[in-house]
Design a protein around this motif. Structure first.
Motif, PDB file in Angstrom:
ATOM      1  N   VAL A  74      52.973  32.753  43.655  1.00 17.26           N
ATOM      2  CA  VAL A  74      52.412  33.603  44.653  1.00 17.26           C
ATOM      3  C   VAL A  74      52.393  32.611  45.974  1.00 17.26           C
ATOM      4  N   PRO A  75      52.813  33.169  47.118  1.00 14.60           N
ATOM      5  CA  PRO A  75      52.689  32.699  48.494  1.00 14.60           C
ATOM      6  C   PRO A  75      51.658  33.266  49.047  1.00 14.60           C
ATOM      7  N   VAL A  76      50.440  32.662  49.596  1.00 18.21           N
ATOM      8  CA  VAL A  76      49.520  33.333  50.015  1.00 18.21           C
ATOM      9  C   VAL A  76      48.754  32.493  51.255  1.00 18.21           C
ATOM     10  N   GLY A  77      48.241  32.933  52.085  1.00 18.93           N
ATOM     11  CA  GLY A  77      47.481  32.214  53.295  1.00 18.93           C
ATOM     12  C   GLY A  77      46.271  31.424  52.794  1.00 18.93           C
ATOM     13  N   ALA A  78      46.075  30.098  53.365  1.00 13.84           N
ATOM     14  CA  ALA A  78      45.127  29.349  52.931  1.00 13.84           C
ATOM     15  C   ALA A  78      43.991  29.971  53.173  1.00 13.84           C
ATOM     16  N   GLU A  79      43.666  30.886  54.174  1.00 10.21           N
ATOM     17  CA  GLU A  79      42.437  31.504  54.238  1.00 10.21           C
ATOM     18  C   GLU A  79      42.201  32.689  53.496  1.00 10.21           C
ATOM     19  N   ASP A  80      42.937  33.299  52.746  1.00 13.10           N
ATOM     20  CA  ASP A  80      42.944  34.379  51.866  1.00 13.10           C
ATOM     21  C   ASP A  80      42.195  33.948  50.381  1.00 13.10           C
ATOM     22  N   ALA A  81      41.287  33.436  50.433  1.00  8.24           N
ATOM     23  CA  ALA A  81      40.587  33.238  49.272  1.00  8.24           C
ATOM     24  C   ALA A  81      40.147  34.478  48.254  1.00  8.24           C
ATOM     25  N   ALA A  82      39.564  35.803  49.119  1.00  9.33           N
ATOM     26  CA  ALA A  82      39.489  36.902  48.332  1.00  9.33           C
ATOM     27  C   ALA A  82      40.502  37.401  47.802  1.00  9.33           C
ATOM     28  N   ALA A  83      41.885  37.385  48.483  1.00  8.31           N
ATOM     29  CA  ALA A  83      42.948  37.929  47.841  1.00  8.31           C
ATOM     30  C   ALA A  83      43.404  37.189  46.386  1.00  8.31           C
ATOM     31  N   ARG A  84      43.176  35.837  46.747  1.00  5.31           N
ATOM     32  CA  ARG A  84      43.349  35.083  45.284  1.00  5.31           C
ATOM     33  C   ARG A  84      42.406  35.411  44.180  1.00  5.31           C
ATOM     34  N   GLU A  85      41.394  35.634  44.471  1.00  3.34           N
ATOM     35  CA  GLU A  85      40.374  35.854  43.445  1.00  3.34           C
ATOM     36  C   GLU A  85      40.674  37.379  42.817  1.00  3.34           C
ATOM     37  N   ALA A  86      40.859  38.390  43.783  1.00  4.82           N
ATOM     38  CA  ALA A  86      41.225  39.599  43.250  1.00  4.82           C
ATOM     39  C   ALA A  86      42.577  39.555  42.421  1.00  4.82           C
ATOM     40  N   ILE A  87      43.499  38.683  42.749  1.00  4.86           N
ATOM     41  CA  ILE A  87      44.844  38.466  41.784  1.00  4.86           C
ATOM     42  C   ILE A  87      44.385  38.159  40.459  1.00  4.86           C
ATOM     43  N   ARG A  88      43.405  37.095  40.466  1.00  5.26           N
ATOM     44  CA  ARG A  88      43.097  36.349  39.224  1.00  5.26           C
ATOM     45  C   ARG A  88      42.393  37.456  38.264  1.00  5.26           C
ATOM     46  N   LYS A  89      41.819  38.220  38.837  1.00  2.00           N
ATOM     47  CA  LYS A  89      40.759  39.168  38.187  1.00  2.00           C
ATOM     48  C   LYS A  89      41.474  40.476  37.696  1.00  2.00           C
ATOM     49  N   THR A  90      42.774  40.576  38.081  1.00  2.89           N
ATOM     50  CA  THR A  90      43.687  41.711  37.921  1.00  2.89           C
ATOM     51  C   THR A  90      44.943  41.502  37.105  1.00  2.89           C
ATOM     52  N   TRP A  91      46.289  41.794  37.705  1.00  2.00           N
ATOM     53  CA  TRP A  91      47.446  41.506  37.037  1.00  2.00           C
ATOM     54  C   TRP A  91      47.873  40.308  36.806  1.00  2.00           C
ATOM     55  N   SER A  92      47.512  39.039  37.412  1.00  2.00           N
ATOM     56  CA  SER A  92      47.587  37.888  37.187  1.00  2.00           C
ATOM     57  C   SER A  92      46.894  37.077  36.074  1.00  2.00           C
ATOM     58  N   ALA A  93      46.203  37.699  35.384  1.00  2.00           N
ATOM     59  CA  ALA A  93      45.090  36.914  34.485  1.00  2.00           C
ATOM     60  C   ALA A  93      45.842  36.455  33.483  1.00  2.00           C
ATOM     61  N   SER A  94      46.067  35.005  33.555  1.00  2.00           N
ATOM     62  CA  SER A  94      46.875  34.355  32.638  1.00  2.00           C
ATOM     63  C   SER A  94      46.488  34.255  31.260  1.00  2.00           C
ATOM     64  N   GLY A  95      47.497  34.553  30.465  1.00  2.00           N
ATOM     65  CA  GLY A  95      47.479  34.367  29.003  1.00  2.00           C
ATOM     66  C   GLY A  95      48.113  33.324  28.624  1.00  2.00           C
ATOM     67  N   ARG A  96      48.486  33.232  27.226  1.00  2.00           N
ATOM     68  CA  ARG A  96      49.533  32.071  26.781  1.00  2.00           C
ATOM     69  C   ARG A  96      50.834  32.225  27.237  1.00  2.00           C
TER      70      ARG A  96
END
Length: 272
Positions: A74-96
């Motif tokens: 996922v390419p994302v701006g360095a300042e977009d911490a909120a976007a990264r956190e939202a992605i972690r908590k939704t569709w990209s929640a890593s599994g095995r």
């Protein structure tokens, strides 16, 4: 007899027609084949060459004990911490079977230092950020304190006065402050060549910038890691031995103070 000859002639003509058609099809297919690819010019390939970049933040161990089926990059701006956190908590929640890594570049000034520290803390917490820095090329390279918003002074009494007749544009191209800069050896000859086509103005550093614009070369801002401090301080900076030991130039010292500072710096900066 005559009928037999005619039949044979028809067969021969048919065979010849088939051979001619086959040859035409083969020739057409050969002519439509993809031409042999040629490599990109070095200056273009440098943009994608892995050796052009080095990592500031990397995650070399994320796949050490797992083999994900799917990797989200996922390419994302360095300042977009909120976007990264939202992605972690939704569709990209890593599994095995899946893994998500965020690819970020260098924070923009003037928030470089503070934002970089936050990125490093976020990386320690989540281990999913990859950040890269472009290495300095060995040619067509100039670095220093880059001035991107320079404008000509139109006041005749100004030390930096430039008339509209001499320079009619409203702004200067990006250039490096004349307090000090570094450039690759090949660029000296190219700047000299470009100077034949660039009208002289009485500002040396801006003039070099005008030559660089003609050459299509962009100056690169020089900073130190990890806090992205300028390596070319063009303002009067309070003396600190260990801070100065990490810089290339410091500007603004009058002769008496320079002599005092140098005595201390020369004998003890190596201990920093």
């Amino acid at each position: 007899m005559r009928a037999t000859l005619i039949r044979r002639l028809v067969k021969l003509l048919s065979a010849a027609a088939v051979l001619a058609l086959t040859a035409h099809i083969l020739a057409s297919s050969l002519s439509k084949q993809t031409p042999e690819p040629s490599p990109l010019p070095p200056e273009e390939y440098r943009l994608v060459d892995p050796q052009t970049y080095r990592y500031l933040l990397n995650q070399p161990s994320v796949c050490r004990h797992r083999s994900p089926f799917l990797l989200f990059m996922v390419p994302v701006g360095a300042e977009d911490a909120a976007a990264r956190e939202a992605i972690r908590k939704t569709w990209s929640a890593s599994g095995r079977d899946t893994l998500t890594l965020f690819f970020v570049g260098i924070p923009q000034r003037p928030q470089m230092s503070a934002l970089q520290q936050k990125l490093e803390e976020e990386s320690r917490q989540h281990a999913d950020i990859v950040q890269w820095l472009r290495n300095s090329p060995k040619e067509n390279f100039i670095t220093g304190s880059v001035i991107q918003d320079g404008r000509p002074r139109r006041e005749p009494n100004s030390k930096w006065y430039v008339s509209e007749e001499l320079y009619p544009e409203e702004s200067f191209p990006s250039y490096v402050s004349g307090a000090g800069y570094v450039f690759s050896a090949d660029l000296a000859a190219r700047i000299s060549w470009a100077s034949r086509f660039v009208r002289v103005i009485p500002l040396e550093d801006v003039y070099v910038g005008l030559c660089l614009r003609m050459l299509g070369v962009r100056p690169v801002y020089a900073y130190s890691l990890p806090f992205f401090r300028s390596l070319f301080e063009i303002k009067n900076l309070k003396y600190d031995r260990c801070t100065f030991a990490k810089l290339i130039i410091v500007n603004g010292f009058k002769a008496p103070k320079l002599l005092r500072v140098w005595q201390d710096f020369a004998k003890s900066h190596e201990r920093c």
